[in-house]
Design a protein around this motif. Structure first.
Motif, PDB file in Angstrom:
ATOM      1  N   PRO B   8       0.822  -1.200   0.000  1.00  0.00           N
ATOM      2  CA  PRO B   8       0.000   0.000   0.000  1.00  0.00           C
ATOM      3  C   PRO B   8       0.862   1.259   0.000  1.00  0.00           C
ATOM      4  CG  PRO B   8       0.176  -0.848   2.222  1.00  0.00           C
ATOM      5  CD  PRO B   8       0.925  -1.814   1.341  1.00  0.00           C
ATOM      6  N   GLN B   9       0.245   2.398  -0.169  1.00  0.00           N
ATOM      7  CA  GLN B   9       0.981   3.664  -0.105  1.00  0.00           C
ATOM      8  C   GLN B   9       1.302   4.025   1.330  1.00  0.00           C
ATOM      9  OE1 GLN B   9      -1.416   6.539  -2.417  1.00  0.00           O
ATOM     10  NE2 GLN B   9       0.473   6.900  -3.533  1.00  0.00           N
ATOM     11  N   ASN B  10       0.344   3.771   2.199  1.00  0.00           N
ATOM     12  CA  ASN B  10       0.520   4.053   3.633  1.00  0.00           C
ATOM     13  C   ASN B  10       0.098   2.835   4.424  1.00  0.00           C
ATOM     14  OD1 ASN B  10       1.140   7.094   3.671  1.00  0.00           O
ATOM     15  ND2 ASN B  10      -0.650   6.959   2.361  1.00  0.00           N
ATOM     16  N   LEU B  35      14.772  -0.316  -0.779  1.00  0.00           N
ATOM     17  CA  LEU B  35      15.452   0.764  -0.060  1.00  0.00           C
ATOM     18  C   LEU B  35      14.595   1.197   1.110  1.00  0.00           C
ATOM     19  CD1 LEU B  35      16.297   2.962  -3.187  1.00  0.00           C
ATOM     20  CD2 LEU B  35      17.743   1.209  -2.167  1.00  0.00           C
ATOM     21  N   GLN B  36      15.256   1.749   2.104  1.00  0.00           N
ATOM     22  CA  GLN B  36      14.557   2.278   3.270  1.00  0.00           C
ATOM     23  C   GLN B  36      14.961   3.742   3.441  1.00  0.00           C
ATOM     24  OE1 GLN B  36      16.124   1.287   7.181  1.00  0.00           O
ATOM     25  NE2 GLN B  36      14.090   0.616   7.842  1.00  0.00           N
ATOM     26  N   GLN B  37      13.961   4.603   3.544  1.00  0.00           N
ATOM     27  CA  GLN B  37      14.248   6.013   3.767  1.00  0.00           C
ATOM     28  C   GLN B  37      13.650   6.434   5.100  1.00  0.00           C
ATOM     29  OE1 GLN B  37      12.737   8.875   0.865  1.00  0.00           O
ATOM     30  NE2 GLN B  37      14.441  10.251   1.317  1.00  0.00           N
ATOM     31  N   HIS B  38      14.521   6.856   6.005  1.00  0.00           N
ATOM     32  CA  HIS B  38      14.083   7.231   7.340  1.00  0.00           C
ATOM     33  C   HIS B  38      13.536   8.645   7.354  1.00  0.00           C
ATOM     34  CE1 HIS B  38      14.819   3.915  10.062  1.00  0.00           C
ATOM     35  NE2 HIS B  38      15.779   3.554   9.246  1.00  0.00           N
ATOM     36  N   ASP B  81      11.057   0.512  12.909  1.00  0.00           N
ATOM     37  CA  ASP B  81      10.894   0.143  11.495  1.00  0.00           C
ATOM     38  C   ASP B  81      10.127   1.223  10.723  1.00  0.00           C
ATOM     39  OD1 ASP B  81      10.236  -3.263  12.509  1.00  0.00           O
ATOM     40  OD2 ASP B  81      12.151  -2.351  11.903  1.00  0.00           O
ATOM     41  N   SER B  82       9.581   2.194  11.443  1.00  0.00           N
ATOM     42  CA  SER B  82       8.814   3.261  10.787  1.00  0.00           C
ATOM     43  C   SER B  82       9.717   4.012   9.817  1.00  0.00           C
ATOM     44  CB  SER B  82       8.251   4.215  11.837  1.00  0.00           C
ATOM     45  OG  SER B  82       7.358   3.552  12.700  1.00  0.00           O
ATOM     46  N   ALA B  83       9.322   3.994   8.571  1.00  0.00           N
ATOM     47  CA  ALA B  83      10.131   4.588   7.504  1.00  0.00           C
ATOM     48  C   ALA B  83       9.342   4.479   6.205  1.00  0.00           C
ATOM     49  CB  ALA B  83      11.470   3.856   7.361  1.00  0.00           C
ATOM     50  N   VAL B  84       9.927   4.999   5.151  1.00  0.00           N
ATOM     51  CA  VAL B  84       9.362   4.798   3.807  1.00  0.00           C
ATOM     52  C   VAL B  84      10.182   3.711   3.129  1.00  0.00           C
ATOM     53  CG1 VAL B  84       8.909   5.826   1.555  1.00  0.00           C
ATOM     54  CG2 VAL B  84       8.540   7.166   3.642  1.00  0.00           C
ATOM     55  N   TYR B  85       9.506   2.723   2.594  1.00  0.00           N
ATOM     56  CA  TYR B  85      10.175   1.612   1.924  1.00  0.00           C
ATOM     57  C   TYR B  85       9.937   1.756   0.427  1.00  0.00           C
ATOM     58  CZ  TYR B  85      10.855  -0.205   6.541  1.00  0.00           C
ATOM     59  OH  TYR B  85      11.251  -0.342   7.851  1.00  0.00           O
ATOM     60  N   ILE B  86      11.027   1.716  -0.313  1.00  0.00           N
ATOM     61  CA  ILE B  86      10.988   2.019  -1.740  1.00  0.00           C
ATOM     62  C   ILE B  86      11.519   0.829  -2.532  1.00  0.00           C
ATOM     63  CG2 ILE B  86      11.817   3.584  -3.553  1.00  0.00           C
ATOM     64  CD1 ILE B  86      12.330   5.641  -1.247  1.00  0.00           C
ATOM     65  N   TYR B  95      14.297   2.889 -11.953  1.00  0.00           N
ATOM     66  CA  TYR B  95      12.913   3.283 -11.764  1.00  0.00           C
ATOM     67  C   TYR B  95      12.531   3.009 -10.319  1.00  0.00           C
ATOM     68  CZ  TYR B  95      12.813   3.126 -16.862  1.00  0.00           C
ATOM     69  OH  TYR B  95      13.083   3.337 -18.187  1.00  0.00           O
ATOM     70  N   PHE B  96      11.890   3.981  -9.705  1.00  0.00           N
ATOM     71  CA  PHE B  96      11.524   3.857  -8.301  1.00  0.00           C
ATOM     72  C   PHE B  96      10.022   3.821  -8.128  1.00  0.00           C
ATOM     73  CE2 PHE B  96      15.657   4.619  -6.418  1.00  0.00           C
ATOM     74  CZ  PHE B  96      16.334   5.297  -7.408  1.00  0.00           C
ATOM     75  N   GLY B  97       9.563   3.013  -7.180  1.00  0.00           N
ATOM     76  CA  GLY B  97       8.191   3.122  -6.744  1.00  0.00           C
ATOM     77  C   GLY B  97       8.025   4.389  -5.918  1.00  0.00           C
ATOM     78  N   THR B  98       6.791   4.757  -5.680  1.00  0.00           N
ATOM     79  CA  THR B  98       6.535   5.987  -4.921  1.00  0.00           C
ATOM     80  C   THR B  98       6.725   5.778  -3.426  1.00  0.00           C
ATOM     81  OG1 THR B  98       4.204   5.454  -4.966  1.00  0.00           O
ATOM     82  CG2 THR B  98       5.003   7.023  -6.615  1.00  0.00           C
ATOM     83  N   GLY B  99       6.942   4.536  -3.032  1.00  0.00           N
ATOM     84  CA  GLY B  99       7.231   4.285  -1.633  1.00  0.00           C
ATOM     85  C   GLY B  99       6.008   3.901  -0.829  1.00  0.00           C
ATOM     86  N   THR B 100       6.256   3.159   0.211  1.00  0.00           N
ATOM     87  CA  THR B 100       5.225   2.802   1.189  1.00  0.00           C
ATOM     88  C   THR B 100       5.644   3.397   2.520  1.00  0.00           C
ATOM     89  OG1 THR B 100       4.608   0.738   0.090  1.00  0.00           O
ATOM     90  CG2 THR B 100       4.145   0.921   2.458  1.00  0.00           C
ATOM     91  N   SER B 101       4.799   4.261   3.036  1.00  0.00           N
ATOM     92  CA  SER B 101       5.098   4.896   4.320  1.00  0.00           C
ATOM     93  C   SER B 101       4.555   4.029   5.442  1.00  0.00           C
ATOM     94  CB  SER B 101       4.470   6.287   4.371  1.00  0.00           C
ATOM     95  OG  SER B 101       4.744   6.902   5.611  1.00  0.00           O
ATOM     96  N   LEU B 102       5.465   3.473   6.229  1.00  0.00           N
ATOM     97  CA  LEU B 102       5.097   2.568   7.312  1.00  0.00           C
ATOM     98  C   LEU B 102       5.235   3.266   8.653  1.00  0.00           C
ATOM     99  CD1 LEU B 102       4.493  -0.253   8.544  1.00  0.00           C
ATOM    100  CD2 LEU B 102       6.964  -0.675   8.477  1.00  0.00           C
ATOM    101  N   THR B 103       4.191   3.163   9.461  1.00  0.00           N
ATOM    102  CA  THR B 103       4.236   3.655  10.846  1.00  0.00           C
ATOM    103  C   THR B 103       3.890   2.497  11.758  1.00  0.00           C
ATOM    104  OG1 THR B 103       3.511   5.851  10.151  1.00  0.00           O
ATOM    105  CG2 THR B 103       3.317   5.315  12.495  1.00  0.00           C
ATOM    106  N   VAL B 104       4.789   2.184  12.665  1.00  0.00           N
ATOM    107  CA  VAL B 104       4.544   1.121  13.634  1.00  0.00           C
ATOM    108  C   VAL B 104       4.302   1.760  14.989  1.00  0.00           C
ATOM    109  CG1 VAL B 104       5.428  -0.969  14.708  1.00  0.00           C
ATOM    110  CG2 VAL B 104       6.043  -0.440  12.331  1.00  0.00           C
ATOM    111  N   ILE B 105       3.141   1.479  15.520  1.00  0.00           N
ATOM    112  CA  ILE B 105       2.714   2.102  16.782  1.00  0.00           C
ATOM    113  C   ILE B 105       3.062   1.187  17.946  1.00  0.00           C
ATOM    114  CG2 ILE B 105       0.708   2.940  18.070  1.00  0.00           C
ATOM    115  CD1 ILE B 105      -0.621   3.404  15.348  1.00  0.00           C
ATOM    116  N   PRO B 106       3.642   1.761  19.008  1.00  0.00           N
ATOM    117  CA  PRO B 106       4.011   0.922  20.166  1.00  0.00           C
ATOM    118  C   PRO B 106       2.772   0.322  20.821  1.00  0.00           C
ATOM    119  CG  PRO B 106       5.006   3.096  20.328  1.00  0.00           C
ATOM    120  CD  PRO B 106       4.066   3.140  19.158  1.00  0.00           C
TER     121      PRO B 106
END
Lengths: 117, 106
Positions: B8-10, B35-38, B81-86, B95-106
């Motif tokens: 997903p995107q988010n 790739l992982q973008q913090h 692990d919260s980051a954008v995964y590309i 060519y890059f995907g637009t990324g998936t923004s992951l948020t992990v809640i405690p």
């Protein structure tokens, strides 16, 4: 072995000025790639260079942008007469020699965040 | 149409959940990168794979070249692990995907 280094990390320019972004690849790497990440957008390829050669600049805007990777010294991405739309994060990546292949793993620098006022 | 599509995107997950991020691509490739973008913006290359599966710690990446699809899995997710995964694929250019923004809640 230091990673890919970029400087400056943050750069502020006024419209019409020139911006110079530097990238020092990892030791032993002779392939350099520049990418641009516009706000709220994904990474886009700009240019691929080897020492003293531009291999692929298909992602570079036709005007105002240029890149070089001299025999000595860092790779330079130069933007002349900057406009507000140039505000973005510019990432450099490097990879080692792999028989000329660009398919190898790339190591990214921390990026330069350019803000055009 | 983009050459690389991610879903997903988010994504928001509770700590400990198993996470899957998907990547489909249309260009012919022999390798794919994750790739992982913090939040600070730095980008780290997680995996480069051309077939099968690779594992690094809690991260697992799989690829099916015939179906032009790759997945990135995170087991026992953690807030760090919260980051954008590309997802990225090399063709004539990268060519890059637009990324998936992951948020992990405690």
């Amino acid at each position: 072995n230091a990673g890919v280094m970029q400087n400056p990390r943050h750069l502020v320019r006024r419209r019409g000025q020139e911006a110079r972004l530097r990238c020092s690849p990892m030791k032993g790497h002779s392939h350099v790639y520049w990418y641009r990440q516009l706000p709220e957008e994904g990474l886009k390829f700009m240019v691929y260079l080897q020492k003293e050669n531009i291999i692929d600049e298909s992602g570079m805007p036709k005007e105002r942008f240029s890149a070089e990777f001299p025999k000595e010294g860092p790779s330079i991405l130069r933007i002349q007469q900057v406009v507000r739309g140039d505000s973005a994060a510019y990432f450099c990546a490097s990879s080692p020699i792999l028989g000329g292949s660009r398919l190898g793993e790339q190591f990214f620098g921390p990026g330069t965040r350019l803000t055009v006022l | 149409k983009n050459e690389v599509e991610q879903s997903p995107q988010n994504l928001t997950a509770q700590e400990g959940e198993f996470i899957t991020i998907n990547c489909s691509y249309s260009v012919g490739i022999s390798a794919l990168h994750w790739l992982q973008q913090h939040p600070g913006g730095g980008i780290v290359s997680l995996f480069m794979l051309s077939s099968g599966k690779k594992k690094h710690g809690r991260l697992i990446a799989t690829i099916n070249i015939q179906e032009k699809h790759s997945s990135l899995h995170i087991t026992a997710s953690h807030p760090r692990d919260s980051a954008v995964y590309i997802c990225a694929v090399p063709g004539n250019q990268f060519y890059f995907g637009t990324g998936t923004s992951l948020t992990v809640i405690p």
